[in-house]
Design an enzyme around this catalytic site. Structure first.
Site, PDB file in Angstrom:
ATOM      1  N   LYS A  45     -37.859  40.766  30.558  1.00  0.00           N
ATOM      2  CA  LYS A  45     -36.809  39.763  30.399  1.00  0.00           C
ATOM      3  C   LYS A  45     -36.248  39.494  31.785  1.00  0.00           C
ATOM      4  CE  LYS A  45     -32.794  38.548  27.549  1.00  0.00           C
ATOM      5  NZ  LYS A  45     -31.982  37.834  28.521  1.00  0.00           N
ATOM      6  N   ARG A  47     -33.588  29.755  32.376  1.00  0.00           N
ATOM      7  CA  ARG A  47     -34.697  29.328  31.530  1.00  0.00           C
ATOM      8  C   ARG A  47     -35.148  27.929  31.928  1.00  0.00           C
ATOM      9  NH1 ARG A  47     -34.850  30.712  25.288  1.00  0.00           N
ATOM     10  NH2 ARG A  47     -36.808  29.747  24.678  1.00  0.00           N
ATOM     11  N   ARG A 107     -31.714  25.630  29.692  1.00  0.00           N
ATOM     12  CA  ARG A 107     -31.483  26.204  28.365  1.00  0.00           C
ATOM     13  C   ARG A 107     -30.641  25.275  27.510  1.00  0.00           C
ATOM     14  NH1 ARG A 107     -28.080  28.813  25.220  1.00  0.00           N
ATOM     15  NH2 ARG A 107     -28.563  30.837  24.301  1.00  0.00           N
ATOM     16  N   GLU A 129     -39.130  31.486  32.990  1.00  0.00           N
ATOM     17  CA  GLU A 129     -37.841  31.800  33.585  1.00  0.00           C
ATOM     18  C   GLU A 129     -37.949  31.625  35.095  1.00  0.00           C
ATOM     19  OE1 GLU A 129     -35.321  32.717  31.511  1.00  0.00           O
ATOM     20  OE2 GLU A 129     -33.846  33.760  32.741  1.00  0.00           O
ATOM     21  N   PHE A 170     -43.750  32.242  29.864  1.00  0.00           N
ATOM     22  CA  PHE A 170     -43.908  33.086  28.683  1.00  0.00           C
ATOM     23  C   PHE A 170     -44.312  32.347  27.415  1.00  0.00           C
ATOM     24  CE2 PHE A 170     -39.257  32.513  29.328  1.00  0.00           C
ATOM     25  CZ  PHE A 170     -38.936  31.815  28.174  1.00  0.00           C
ATOM     26  N   ARG A 193     -32.175  31.346  16.365  1.00  0.00           N
ATOM     27  CA  ARG A 193     -32.069  32.713  16.848  1.00  0.00           C
ATOM     28  C   ARG A 193     -32.494  33.630  15.717  1.00  0.00           C
ATOM     29  NH1 ARG A 193     -29.311  34.811  21.075  1.00  0.00           N
ATOM     30  NH2 ARG A 193     -27.910  33.063  21.324  1.00  0.00           N
ATOM     31  N   LYS A 237     -34.353  41.007  22.012  1.00  0.00           N
ATOM     32  CA  LYS A 237     -34.137  41.432  23.394  1.00  0.00           C
ATOM     33  C   LYS A 237     -33.613  42.854  23.425  1.00  0.00           C
ATOM     34  CE  LYS A 237     -29.858  38.848  23.285  1.00  0.00           C
ATOM     35  NZ  LYS A 237     -29.064  37.733  23.774  1.00  0.00           N
TER      36      LYS A 237
END
Ligand code: ATP
Length: 612
Positions: free
Chosen positions: A273, A278, A293, A323, A363, A440, A446
């Site tokens: 992470k 982002r 983001r 990222e 990613f 979410r 995470k």
């Protein structure tokens, strides 16, 4: 009177809805009222109506310029439109405190004057209220925004005064408030989606389809128009489109690798992470756009990333995610988020590009050459990503392993921390591990570094009210009533009062910032047992760290979820920083707080011997 053809809507219906919205106090009523307006709106202007309701002209990512009409210019326009002196407008403004009300009053006066005086009948016929359409209002406001440079002040003045001359008193009030950025109707994206489902989908059951379409193409006006024109079924098969941002997929937070593995289905891809910004990178031929983001176009800030993306994506058309992280040019090591922010504040981009070089760690692949990958499981997306990315020094795939062993995850986690990452992302790999835009959920979890304090992570909360300080801070708003977001009900529920962590300077800045958002009564989307000195429209998000989570009868967050009648609160909360990059709906949710509370309980129980 100006007519509104079948492709347009009289603006008075919008203004009347605004007035009705202001009066109501329950969220469900908001959606019902909006649905009524939507049903009356011809599809061709649905987008404009939705933008106007949201107090904007275009979605943020389209980067429309600000209206650029300050208070002074607005006063001038009002004076000109209603043929009164500027000083009179200013005096009225002082006593009424709202230029919208001033315009409404003066428009009303102008009308009665015109009605009494036959000589002015021509004025009435040409306008004097009643002739405005949505297109006229919207297009003129857009022209106001796009008037730039020399002579633009006069153009803006003329356009605004022109609108006011033709507006009814009620219309004038809302046009002025729109220009001031003070509509304050309390209508969020979720409310508009509810209303669209009611108006065009036959009820709440069609909302998920509309919501998914919006998550894939984050332009609410455009989606509203699409559903009005083509119906809900058309939205079922909608794909992402290069150039239109998707709402990002988000992660839940976990604590223990074994537990997380179970949650994602036993096996996972784990990735570093990275602690940066982002980036959703869109490529069409040579054209590259980078969205943040919160879906702002940040392309101009990263000319180096644009270059890398152009050379490093082997596809004609693609949407990939990664990222952007600051790195040490000497060692190539990762640097903390704060360093990257330093880069963002500087204006001379090309200079700062050398001072703060960045790397991109990719990613996900969301769309490649006509193929929508959002409905493919993660391993397939990752393969697609690997097949189109040509790595170079600072353009790489996120470091990843695939595993079903908790021990291996722990090791990978420790290694990630050691190398300057924030932790790891643990991602499901099962058949339904889709890219769930805007959601979410437990497909991504995470695992972040655990700090020493009881409360292991900061939370991001929304300001919904404020209290005046005492003593040295008397007369100043110096503590904030903070709320979490309840996504199930689209409400903001209070968690704590924050009064520490502000420097005097920050306090002054905060008082300035708050001014714009103060409202006369509790916002309809706020639930509170406390009565603050002033209510604040949910808009500002701050990062908060506390000592621990506690149960509290004063707060409405997770009310009754742990014990009847009490909610969850934060003990000794401290302000850390503003999170300008988050919208109120991006704040920490009630689900997350409940989960954090339960985890904390477990830790306490583990520490206490069983017989105690
Ligand atoms: P936080 O406040 O912890 O930064 P957030 O609310 O911004 O989180 P989360 O869903 O909690 O968002 O965490 C995911 C974020 O982590 C992403 O938005 C992305 O910016 C960042 N990130 C870094 N590395 C990865 C990765 N390998 N996969 C997905 N996201 C990553």
């Amino acid at each position: 009177m100006g007519s509104s053809g079948s492709n347009d809507l009289e603006f008075k219906y919008v203004a009347e809805t605004f007035a009705a919205l202001e009066r109501i106090t329950s969220r469900t009523q908001l959606a019902v009222l909006l649905a009524k307006l939507f049903k009356r709106t011809p599809p061709a202007v649905m987008d404009k109506v939705v933008y106007l309701i949201q107090g904007r002209l275009l979605p943020d990512w389209k980067g429309a310029p600000e209206l650029g009409v300050g208070e002074k210019l607005l006063i001038k326009a009002i004076a000109q439109a209603y043929k009164v002196s500027e000083s009179r407008v200013e005096r009225m403004f002082k006593s009424l405190g709202d230029l919208g009300l001033v315009a409404e009053k003066l428009a009303d006066e102008a009308r009665s004057k015109a009605a009494r005086s036959p000589g002015l009948l021509a004025f009435m016929a040409g306008g004097g209220g009643g002739g405005l359409t949505v297109s006229r209002v919207y297009n003129d406001l857009l022209r106001v925004a796009y008037a730039q440079g020399e002579g633009s002040r006069d153009i803006k003045l003329k356009l605004v005064a022109g609108l006011l001359v033709d507006a009814t008193p009620l219309e004038a009030k809302y046009i002025v408030r729109f220009i001031e950025g003070r509509l304050r109707l309390g209508v969020g994206d979720a409310t508009v989606l509810d209303a669209l489902a009611l108006a065009f989908g036959g009820g709440a059951h069609s909302r998920p389809i509309i919501e998914r379409a919006y998550n894939l193409r984050a332009d609410l006006g455009y989606i509203a128009r699409l559903v009005a024109e083509r119906g809900v079924d058309y939205l079922r098969d909608i794909k992402p489109e290069v150039g239109i941002p998707l709402r990002p997929m988000l992660a839940e937070r976990g604590k223990d690798p074994g537990e997380i593995l179970r949650k994602v289905g036993g096996r996972a891809i784990a990735e570093y992470k990275y602690d940066g910004e982002r980036a959703q990178i869109h490529k069409k031929g040579d054209r590259i756009i980078i969205y943040s983001r919160r879906l702002e176009d940040i392309t101009r800030m990263y000319p180096d990333v644009v270059e890398m993306a152009r050379a490093g994506i082997k596809a004609e058309e693609a949407i990939v995610e990664g990222e952007i992280v600051a790195i040490d040019p000497e060692t190539g090591e990762l640097r903390p988020f704060q360093v990257l922010m330093h880069r963002k504040r500087k204006h001379d981009i090309y200079k700062v590009m050398k001072e703060v070089p960045v790397a991109v760690y990719l990613f996900d692949a969301i769309y490649v050459d006509g193929e929508d990958l959002t409905r493919k499981p993660l391993p397939e997306r990752r393969k697609a990503l690997e097949s189109i990315i040509v790595e170079s020094e600072y353009w790489r795939l996120a470091k990843a392993i695939e595993t079903s062993s908790p021990e291996e995850l722990w090791k990978f986690f420790l290694q990630a921390i050691e190398e300057g990452a924030e932790g790891i992302m643990i991602k499901a790999v099962h058949r339904e591990s889709y890219y769930t835009a805007g959601v979410r959920g437990w497909l991504w979890v995470k695992l972040k570094r655990d700090y020493k304090s009881e409360m292991t992570d900061t939370v991001d909360l929304v300001v919904v009210g404020a209290f005046y300080g005492k003593g040295k801070r008397g007369g100043k708003l110096s503590s904030l009533l903070m709320a979490a977001y309840d996504p199930d009900r689209d409400m903001f529920v209070t968690v704590c009062k924050v009064a520490t962590g502000f420097t005097d300077e920050e306090l002054d800045k905060m008082n300035e910032m708050l001014k714009k958002y103060i409202i006369p009564r509790r916002h309809p989307r706020v639930e509170s047992r406390l009565e603050p000195d002033v209510w604040v429209e949910p808009a500002l998000v701050a990062e908060i760290l506390g000592a621990e989570l506690t149960l509290s009868p004063m707060h409405t967050c997770c009310l009754g979820a742990v014990r009847p009648g009490v909610g969850i609160s934060i003990r000794f909360p401290r302000f850390i920083r503003w999170r300008d990059d988050k919208r109120p709906e991006d704040a920490t949710t009630t689900h997350e707080l409940l989960e954090m509370y339960r985890r904390q309980l477990r830790r306490v129980e583990e520490a206490v011997p069983a017989e105690a």
